[in-house]
Design a protein around this motif. Structure first.
Motif, PDB file in Angstrom:
ATOM      1  N   PRO A   1      18.546   5.877 -54.156  1.00 20.98           N
ATOM      2  CA  PRO A   1      18.070   7.151 -54.673  1.00 20.98           C
ATOM      3  C   PRO A   1      18.454   7.319 -56.136  1.00 20.98           C
ATOM      4  N   SER A   2      17.842   8.285 -56.784  1.00 16.14           N
ATOM      5  CA  SER A   2      18.255   8.648 -58.128  1.00 16.14           C
ATOM      6  C   SER A   2      19.550   9.430 -58.023  1.00 16.14           C
ATOM      7  N   VAL A   3      20.568   8.985 -58.734  1.00 15.20           N
ATOM      8  CA  VAL A   3      21.867   9.646 -58.624  1.00 15.20           C
ATOM      9  C   VAL A   3      22.398   9.969 -60.010  1.00 15.20           C
ATOM     10  N   MET A   4      23.189  11.037 -60.078  1.00 21.81           N
ATOM     11  CA  MET A   4      23.917  11.356 -61.291  1.00 21.81           C
ATOM     12  C   MET A   4      25.072  10.374 -61.420  1.00 21.81           C
ATOM     13  N   GLU A   5      25.335   9.930 -62.629  1.00 25.89           N
ATOM     14  CA  GLU A   5      26.470   9.041 -62.837  1.00 25.89           C
ATOM     15  C   GLU A   5      27.759   9.786 -62.517  1.00 25.89           C
ATOM     16  N   GLU A   6      28.627   9.147 -61.757  1.00 23.64           N
ATOM     17  CA  GLU A   6      29.915   9.735 -61.407  1.00 23.64           C
ATOM     18  C   GLU A   6      30.847   9.648 -62.613  1.00 23.64           C
ATOM     19  N   LEU A   7      31.335  10.782 -63.093  1.00 25.74           N
ATOM     20  CA  LEU A   7      32.269  10.817 -64.198  1.00 25.74           C
ATOM     21  C   LEU A   7      33.682  10.920 -63.646  1.00 25.74           C
ATOM     22  N   VAL A   8      34.486   9.907 -63.923  1.00 25.14           N
ATOM     23  CA  VAL A   8      35.854   9.868 -63.430  1.00 25.14           C
ATOM     24  C   VAL A   8      36.797  10.185 -64.581  1.00 25.14           C
ATOM     25  N   VAL A   9      37.707  11.140 -64.383  1.00 22.93           N
ATOM     26  CA  VAL A   9      38.659  11.532 -65.412  1.00 22.93           C
ATOM     27  C   VAL A   9      40.067  11.473 -64.841  1.00 22.93           C
ATOM     28  N   THR A  10      41.033  11.458 -65.746  1.00 25.21           N
ATOM     29  CA  THR A  10      42.441  11.505 -65.339  1.00 25.21           C
ATOM     30  C   THR A  10      43.092  12.761 -65.890  1.00 25.21           C
ATOM     31  N   ALA A  11      42.325  13.845 -65.976  1.00 19.76           N
ATOM     32  CA  ALA A  11      42.822  15.082 -66.559  1.00 19.76           C
ATOM     33  C   ALA A  11      44.047  15.613 -65.833  1.00 19.76           C
ATOM     34  N   GLN A  12      44.163  15.331 -64.541  1.00 19.51           N
ATOM     35  CA  GLN A  12      45.313  15.794 -63.777  1.00 19.51           C
ATOM     36  C   GLN A  12      46.258  14.648 -63.439  1.00 19.51           C
ATOM     37  N   LYS A  13      46.315  13.646 -64.359  1.00 21.86           N
ATOM     38  CA  LYS A  13      47.212  12.504 -64.222  1.00 21.86           C
ATOM     39  C   LYS A  13      46.877  11.626 -63.026  1.00 21.86           C
ATOM     40  N   ARG A  14      45.676  11.731 -62.520  1.00 20.67           N
ATOM     41  CA  ARG A  14      45.199  10.808 -61.492  1.00 20.67           C
ATOM     42  C   ARG A  14      43.680  10.770 -61.593  1.00 20.67           C
ATOM     43  N   ALA A  15      43.077   9.678 -61.158  1.00 19.43           N
ATOM     44  CA  ALA A  15      41.637   9.545 -61.241  1.00 19.43           C
ATOM     45  C   ALA A  15      40.966  10.488 -60.260  1.00 19.43           C
ATOM     46  N   ALA A  16      39.946  11.215 -60.735  1.00 17.61           N
ATOM     47  CA  ALA A  16      39.212  12.145 -59.887  1.00 17.61           C
ATOM     48  C   ALA A  16      37.839  12.371 -60.500  1.00 17.61           C
TER      49      ALA A  16
ATOM     50  N   GLU B   1      31.820  29.535 -70.781  1.00 14.12           N
ATOM     51  CA  GLU B   1      31.248  28.233 -71.115  1.00 14.12           C
ATOM     52  C   GLU B   1      30.303  27.792 -70.020  1.00 14.12           C
ATOM     53  N   ILE B   2      29.284  27.056 -70.423  1.00 16.49           N
ATOM     54  CA  ILE B   2      28.363  26.469 -69.459  1.00 16.49           C
ATOM     55  C   ILE B   2      28.062  25.039 -69.894  1.00 16.49           C
ATOM     56  N   THR B   3      28.054  24.130 -68.946  1.00 15.83           N
ATOM     57  CA  THR B   3      27.700  22.732 -69.185  1.00 15.83           C
ATOM     58  C   THR B   3      26.683  22.314 -68.133  1.00 15.83           C
ATOM     59  N   ILE B   4      25.608  21.687 -68.578  1.00 15.22           N
ATOM     60  CA  ILE B   4      24.532  21.254 -67.676  1.00 15.22           C
ATOM     61  C   ILE B   4      24.193  19.799 -67.973  1.00 15.22           C
ATOM     62  N   GLY B   5      24.141  18.995 -66.944  1.00 17.70           N
ATOM     63  CA  GLY B   5      23.610  17.642 -67.031  1.00 17.70           C
ATOM     64  C   GLY B   5      22.509  17.512 -65.994  1.00 17.70           C
ATOM     65  N   ALA B   6      21.326  17.091 -66.409  1.00 17.45           N
ATOM     66  CA  ALA B   6      20.185  17.067 -65.482  1.00 17.45           C
ATOM     67  C   ALA B   6      19.332  15.843 -65.739  1.00 17.45           C
ATOM     68  N   GLU B   7      19.001  15.138 -64.672  1.00 14.34           N
ATOM     69  CA  GLU B   7      18.015  14.071 -64.746  1.00 14.34           C
ATOM     70  C   GLU B   7      16.649  14.718 -64.552  1.00 14.34           C
TER      71      GLU B   7
ATOM     72  N   THR C   1      27.121  20.148 -58.075  1.00 14.73           N
ATOM     73  CA  THR C   1      26.638  18.797 -58.343  1.00 14.73           C
ATOM     74  C   THR C   1      25.704  18.346 -57.229  1.00 14.73           C
ATOM     75  N   THR C   2      24.528  17.889 -57.619  1.00 11.62           N
ATOM     76  CA  THR C   2      23.591  17.288 -56.680  1.00 11.62           C
ATOM     77  C   THR C   2      23.228  15.908 -57.205  1.00 11.62           C
ATOM     78  N   SER C   3      22.253  15.273 -56.558  1.00 10.31           N
ATOM     79  CA  SER C   3      21.876  13.924 -56.989  1.00 10.31           C
ATOM     80  C   SER C   3      21.222  13.913 -58.367  1.00 10.31           C
ATOM     81  N   ARG C   4      20.713  15.056 -58.838  1.00  9.30           N
ATOM     82  CA  ARG C   4      20.032  15.098 -60.131  1.00  9.30           C
ATOM     83  C   ARG C   4      20.588  16.145 -61.087  1.00  9.30           C
ATOM     84  N   LEU C   5      21.585  16.881 -60.684  1.00 10.15           N
ATOM     85  CA  LEU C   5      22.028  18.018 -61.494  1.00 10.15           C
ATOM     86  C   LEU C   5      23.535  18.184 -61.405  1.00 10.15           C
TER      87      LEU C   5
END
Length: 831
Positions: free
Chosen positions: A117-132, A679-685, A636-640
């Motif tokens: 399927p079309s999927v949003m890229e998973e963004l992994v951060v360590t903002a809380q000192k662990r990957a999430a 604040e608002i942030t939007i990522g959409a395929e 978060t959905t597969s496209r948004l």
């Protein structure tokens, strides 16, 4: 171009080191078959999303998946030496999912019974000192990955401004080498001298940077940059009231790979970047990276103009003993860069559960010091503006100042899995800087004052953490942090207002010690409570003297500044604080979660680092505190992907640089302030077909800031300041980008990006007049890149393509002009 090749010796040595490292690693990797090598994997049974992010980190691969696809699924335990593909296969047993290679060291998770399927890229951060996954982190965080940073020409912290909503930079009193970063309107009133304690904490590879002088550290060969907005302290090295910028550089990886980039642009701008990394043995990895930049100066110097040969007068008598203002002649293309930087990273796996990463870095900057222009003489007929014109890209000066800035240091990170569900991390760092900076904030051939500063900085820090980060019902982290820094800065001033030359000689030493912890407890399958606590103790000593040289025999130093000559001081400061944060996060559905948080923040007090003339100015200012409240939504959905945040901050004992009683600029506690916003942030395929995709990302920050009370013995300034917005707090800042990807015949690819950024009106100081308030501006950038099957590409870009004349800062009649339309081309290669 001459300045670029003057660094050729260091650059050639760096390139030879890269080539030697590449040859060595290639020889060791020749025996390996295929693109993957087995490596130690240790993942306990846990929710599948957490397990996939943990595997991505341990195997140094990218794993893309829709959060809705993995929620509610459990991963089994995987332990041993595996290739990434085999580790993923075992991890997905019984889940109904599979991992499909979709790029170099990239896997996409899909259902076994359906086409990908079309999927949003998973963004992994360590903002809380662990990957999430970013949508599971209950704090406001923005991420710029390394490839995107390269595409947007982000090579320093200040380059993030106009690329990330809610960020601003303020130079105000100190000139362009003394930038102050603000997040959500906090930080723009900071101390511009190097002994300050920044509101926005910068970390590079886990090492806290003690001074805003380190904002000049070049950022290159990045894995990603994380920007945490709002007070931090229960997880990061030093307490902060505005936020954290966390830059993470690339490691060696488990296979030999490298990349190189060469670029040429407007105003003879030249850039080169290269990196190579991979395994040397089964347990040792190495990565080398270099960056060089030169040219790009878009200002023209017109010399001293009508002020050439000028001498000041005293009671109508020209002072012939004062040297006349010289005319340095005309200079085109002023503001050139001249920077070379390098980094080496060595990783050693002593055992499957123990790894040590060492980093050494250094940079050498010999560029021009960016100059201010002044408004047209028709608008400002004072003597200080004689000879000016209306061209914002042309300035008048008696000198063309440059700077010499060296930054160097190293860090070590030890990661050890004590046992299942228990991990130990130690991060140590040492670094220093030598800076020689010239300039003035006046933009005139005859400024009220001009300076020549020599600064030496050094710091050493250690952070220890023990954690359970398995993503189970209870995750926790405890740690300790210590940093010591020393600053020696000597500034020589030519003061035409006091008719003299004088020296400021300062020395400061600081220690900061902290203990912190945070626990995340899942009360139910949907409800999580997080609680954090921090204790901080700060001490500082500060001593120095001001000496009037009086070389011309007409000094008014003591009367102008209401001081004695010499003026000497030796003072101490100490304080401690307990701060904390509570956060409640609720998963409404597998795609939607909301959170609320309340907490306090703290920033240690200290000493003003400007020109100190009186006893009152030597006294330390108090620590700043903030009460912070925030609520957010992540969908978060597969496209948004959508993030919404609302926040409210209330500051006490606000620290700010302002006009003091003796008419100098200094740092003090000025009262109370607030910052409210959203604040608002939007990522959409927007769409995807078999050969192309169209993606939108946008973000906006809306601020409403206000000075609630102001402490001053000047009634007029109190009346003028109360009710004003905070410095560095634009009412609106926003970015929008459209990204298009097209697969061509023969595995060629075409990627294009159109970006628009808007920066609202903002002032650069407290009690700001209209001359200190920069109007809003909007910039349009574009880029297109053609990639060949052999992993090389050609690209072209344009920045500010509408050629908007804009001013990031106004400082009375002086103005800092932004770059006009610039264009460039480049080539990239990867293997």
């Amino acid at each position: 171009m001459t300045s670029f090749f003057s660094c050729g010796g260091l650059l050639r040595r760096s390139l030879l080191a890269c080539c030697a490292g590449a040859a060595l690693m290639t020889a060791h990797a020749a025996a390996a078959q295929g693109a993957e090598r087995p490596g130690p994997i240790a993942i306990d049974s846990q929710p599948l999303g957490s397990a996939l992010t943990a595997l991505a980190r341990q195997a140094d691969v990218q794993v893309l998946f829709a959060p809705s696809l993995v929620r509610g699924r459990q991963a089994g335990r995987v332990s041993g030496n595996f290739e990434p593909r085999e580790a993923l296969r075992q991890l997905l047993v019984g889940t109904g999912l599979r991992a499909t290679p979709t790029g170099e060291r990239t896997y996409t998770i899909t259902a076994e019974t359906a086409a990908a399927p079309s999927v949003m890229e998973e963004l992994v951060v360590t903002a809380q000192k662990r990957a999430a996954a970013i949508e599971d982190v209950p704090v406001a965080v923005a991420v710029v990955d390394g490839e995107d940073a390269t595409r947007r020409n982000i090579t320093s912290v200040t380059d993030l401004v106009d690329e990330v909503a809610g960020l601003s930079v303020n130079y105000a009193f100190g000139g362009t080498n003394y930038g102050l970063i603000s997040i959500r309107g906090i930080g723009g009133a900071d101390d511009y001298k190097p002994n300050g304690n920044p509101s926005v904490a910068l970390h590079v590879d886990g090492v806290y940077q003690t001074s805003n002088a380190y904002l000049g550290m070049p950022l290159f060969d990045l894995e990603r940059i994380e920007i945490l907005k709002g007070p931090q302290g229960t997880l990061y090295g030093r307490n902060t009231t505005a936020g954290v910028i966390n830059a993470i550089t690339r490691g060696p990886g488990d296979q030999v790979e490298g990349r190189a980039r060469a670029e040429y642009g407007s105003y003879d701008y030249v850039a080169f970047e290269a990196a190579v990394g991979g395994p040397v043995t089964d347990r040792v990895g190495l990565r080398l990276a270099v960056l060089a930049e030169a040219g790009g100066g878009f200002m023209d110097g017109a010399g001293a103009g009508l002020l050439a040969g000028f001498r000041p007068s005293v009671r109508g008598v020209v002072q012939t003993q004062v040297p006349p203002l010289v005319n340095p002649g005309r200079r085109e293309g002023f503001g050139d860069k001249n920077l070379v930087a390098g980094r080496g990273t060595l990783s050693v796996a002593f055992a499957p559960e123990t790894e040590l990463t060492l980093k050494l870095f250094g940079s050498r900057d010999r560029g021009d010091t960016r100059q201010y222009d002044r408004i047209a003489r028709s608008l400002d007929a004072t003597l200080a503006n004689a000879g000016e014109n209306a061209d914002p890209y042309e300035f008048y000066s008696v000198a063309y100042p440059s700077h010499e800035i060296d930054i160097y240091g190293g860090s070590a990170m030890l990661e050890h899995r004590v046992r299942e569900n228990l991990n130990f991390t130690a991060v140590g760092g040492w670094q220093g800087s030598q800076r020689a900076v010239q300039g003035n904030g006046d933009g005139s051939p005859y400024p009220a004052s001009q300076f020549d500063a020599d600064e030496t900085l050094s710091q050493a820090s250690l952070e220890l953490r023990l954690s359970d980060e398995t993503g189970g019902r209870l995750d926790w982290l405890v740690g300790g942090f210590f940093v010591r820094d020393e600053v020696d800065f000597d500034t020589n001033w030519i003061s035409y207002s006091a008719l003299t030359i004088y020296d400021n000689l300062h020395q400061q030493e600081r220690d900061s010690l902290a203990a912190f912890g945070q626990a995340d407890y899942r009360l139910t399958s949907r409800l999580q409570l997080s609680a954090g606590l921090r204790y901080t103790r700060d001490t500082a000593s500060y001593r120095g003297r001001n000496v009037d040289r009086n070389p011309w025999g007409i000094s008014t130093f003591t009367t102008t500044f209401a001081t004695t000559n010499p003026f000497v001081w030796d003072e101490d400061f100490e304080d401690d604080n307990v701060s904390g944060r509570l956060t409640l996060k609720y998963d409404v559905t597998s795609d939607l979660n909301v959170f609320v948080s309340a907490g306090t923040g703290y920033r240690g007090g200290g000493f003003d680092g400007t020109s100190i003339f009186t006893v009152a100015e030597t006294q330390p200012f108090a620590s700043e505190t903030v009460d912070a409240y925030e609520a957010g939504l992540r969908w978060t959905t597969s496209r948004l992907r959508v993030s919404l945040d609302a926040f409210r901050y209330r500051f006490k004992e606000l620290q700010a640089t302002t006009r003091l009683s003796n008419d100098t600029n200094g740092r003090a506690n000025v009262g109370r302030a607030r910052s409210d916003g959203a604040e608002i942030t939007i990522g959409a395929e927007l769409f995807r077909t078999g050969r192309q995709s169209f993606y939108l990302d946008a973000s906006a920050t809306f601020l409403d800031t206000e000075v609630l009370s102001f402490s001053s013995n000047r009634v007029a300034e109190v009346l003028q300041t109360v009710g004003d917005p905070l410095p560095g707090a634009p009412d609106v800042s926003a970015t929008l980008a459209l990204n298009h990807h097209l697969e061509l015949a023969g595995d060629w690819r075409l990627d294009s990006r159109l970006g628009v950024t808007h920066h609202g009106e903002e002032s650069n100081r407290l009690n700001a007049s209209p001359g200190n308030t920069a109007p809003a501006y909007t910039l349009v950038n574009a880029r297109v890149e053609l990639t060949a099957p052999g992993d090389w590409s050609l690209y072209a870009y344009g920045r500010n393509i509408t050629d908007e004349v804009y001013f990031p800062e106004l400082n009375g009649a002086a103005r800092l002009v932004g770059a006009p339309a610039t264009y460039g081309v480049g080539a990239r290669f990867a293997f």
